[in-house]
Scaffold this active site. Structure first.
Site, PDB file in Angstrom:
ATOM      1  N   SER A   1       0.892  -1.264  -0.036  1.00  0.00           N
ATOM      2  CA  SER A   1      -0.041  -0.076  -0.039  1.00  0.00           C
ATOM      3  C   SER A   1       0.901   1.111  -0.032  1.00  0.00           C
ATOM      4  CB  SER A   1      -0.714   0.053   1.094  1.00  0.00           C
ATOM      5  OG  SER A   1      -1.577  -1.110   1.241  1.00  0.00           O
TER       6      SER A   1
HETATM    7  N1  SAH Z   1      -0.518  -4.845   3.973  1.00  0.00           N
HETATM    8  C1  SAH Z   1       0.105  -5.291   2.754  1.00  0.00           C
HETATM    9  C2  SAH Z   1      -0.817  -5.066   1.777  1.00  0.00           C
HETATM   10  C3  SAH Z   1      -0.640  -5.980   0.526  1.00  0.00           C
HETATM   11  S1  SAH Z   1      -1.957  -5.806  -0.604  1.00  0.00           S
HETATM   12  C4  SAH Z   1       1.489  -4.532   2.569  1.00  0.00           C
HETATM   13  O1  SAH Z   1       1.503  -3.670   3.478  1.00  0.00           O
HETATM   14  O2  SAH Z   1       2.155  -4.907   1.643  1.00  0.00           O
HETATM   15  C5  SAH Z   1      -3.344  -6.913   0.080  1.00  0.00           C
HETATM   16  C6  SAH Z   1      -2.919  -8.229   0.546  1.00  0.00           C
HETATM   17  O3  SAH Z   1      -4.078  -9.064   0.876  1.00  0.00           O
HETATM   18  C7  SAH Z   1      -2.543  -9.116  -0.843  1.00  0.00           C
HETATM   19  O4  SAH Z   1      -1.322  -9.691  -0.192  1.00  0.00           O
HETATM   20  C8  SAH Z   1      -3.413 -10.150  -0.874  1.00  0.00           C
HETATM   21  O5  SAH Z   1      -2.995 -11.488  -1.339  1.00  0.00           O
HETATM   22  C9  SAH Z   1      -4.063 -10.357   0.197  1.00  0.00           C
HETATM   23  N2  SAH Z   1      -5.414 -11.044   0.581  1.00  0.00           N
HETATM   24  C10 SAH Z   1      -6.449 -10.573  -0.259  1.00  0.00           C
HETATM   25  N3  SAH Z   1      -7.535 -11.380   0.168  1.00  0.00           N
HETATM   26  C11 SAH Z   1      -7.047 -12.111   1.271  1.00  0.00           C
HETATM   27  C12 SAH Z   1      -7.908 -13.058   1.998  1.00  0.00           C
HETATM   28  N4  SAH Z   1      -9.136 -13.184   2.129  1.00  0.00           N
HETATM   29  N5  SAH Z   1      -7.282 -13.415   3.167  1.00  0.00           N
HETATM   30  C13 SAH Z   1      -6.054 -12.918   3.504  1.00  0.00           C
HETATM   31  N6  SAH Z   1      -5.200 -12.137   2.712  1.00  0.00           N
HETATM   32  C14 SAH Z   1      -5.855 -11.746   1.539  1.00  0.00           C
END
Ligand code: SAH
Length: 220
Positions: free
Chosen positions: A66
């Protein structure tokens, strides 16, 4: 592999924090945490010099880290105090996880993509961030092991609806921060003043663009 944190990185990080302050992030605890955690350590080394721009960047598995301003906003809304139990949905790169650890949270984080989970869990441990990482579908919250209920829940992917399981795992008096919507998401802060739904207070904090929350676990 030990990554460096040079004066150049530290200087860029200071500038990033000043920009966040100018954008209205007022929480000293959040700004301090973001000045301390080297965001570039959570990215491919080829992205080193872009790490402190206010932008999302690729982290593999078609996912993105993000924007720093989004991490700052979500962290500020979450209002973590030391010792609180915090559940994060969407570990991704682990950067937001590290910020939550730095804020003093006892952090539990779930990722559905095995590729990211396998990379991020050892990375966080090697950097000294003591988060417990789980591979699973965060839509269900943390089901296998019962560490809840949580003081705080943060969702870092765009949800179509408020997951019931997550609200059930939130303490009374607890706060959930969740981006809600399909193409774009509205940042929602829900305060659970009581078990019954009419006691959940919702506040809205602008429009964002997140990768979607997906069902199930992805093992590839
Ligand atoms: N907090 C992270 C954001 C990554 S983007 C950072 O700072 O890097 C969001 C993430 O949510 C992705 O890695 C995606 O694979 C995950 N995601 C999407 N749906 C999900 C679910 N149902 N359960 C767990 N993770 C999920």
């Amino acid at each position: 592999m030990i990554r460096q944190d040079t004066f150049k990185h530290k200087g860029l990080r200071k500038q990033m924090v000043e920009a966040l302050r100018a954008k209205g992030i007022g929480s000293d605890a959040v700004l301090r945490a973001m000045e301390e955690v080297p965001r570039h350590w959570f990215l491919d080394s080829a992205l080193d010099m872009l790490a402190y721009d206010d932008r999302a960047l690729k982290i593999g598995c078609e996912q993105t880290i993000s924007h720093p301003s989004t991490v700052a906003m979500q962290s500020q809304l979450l209002d973590v105090s030391p010792g609180m139990k915090v559940l994060e949905i969407g570990t991704g790169s682990g950067y937001q996880t590290a910020i939550l650890c730095r804020l003093g949270g006892r952090v539990f984080t779930i990722e559905r993509q095995k590729g990211l989970f396998d990379r991020t869990r050892p990375l966080l441990a090697s950097l000294g961030y003591h988060a417990r990482c789980f591979l699973g579908d965060g839509y269900q919250g943390l089901q296998e092991v019962n560490y809840g209920p949580y003081d705080r829940i943060i969702v870092t992917c765009g949800a179509r609806e408020i997951p019931e399981a997550l609200m059930a795992q939130l303490k009374v008096g607890g706060i959930m921060v969740i981006p809600l919507g399909e193409q774009q998401q509205e940042m929602l802060r829900i305060t659970k003043a009581g078990e019954s739904r009419d006691l959940w207070r919702e506040e809205r904090f602008g429009v964002y663009s997140f990768v979607p929350m997906l069902d199930g676990r992805q093992m590839a």
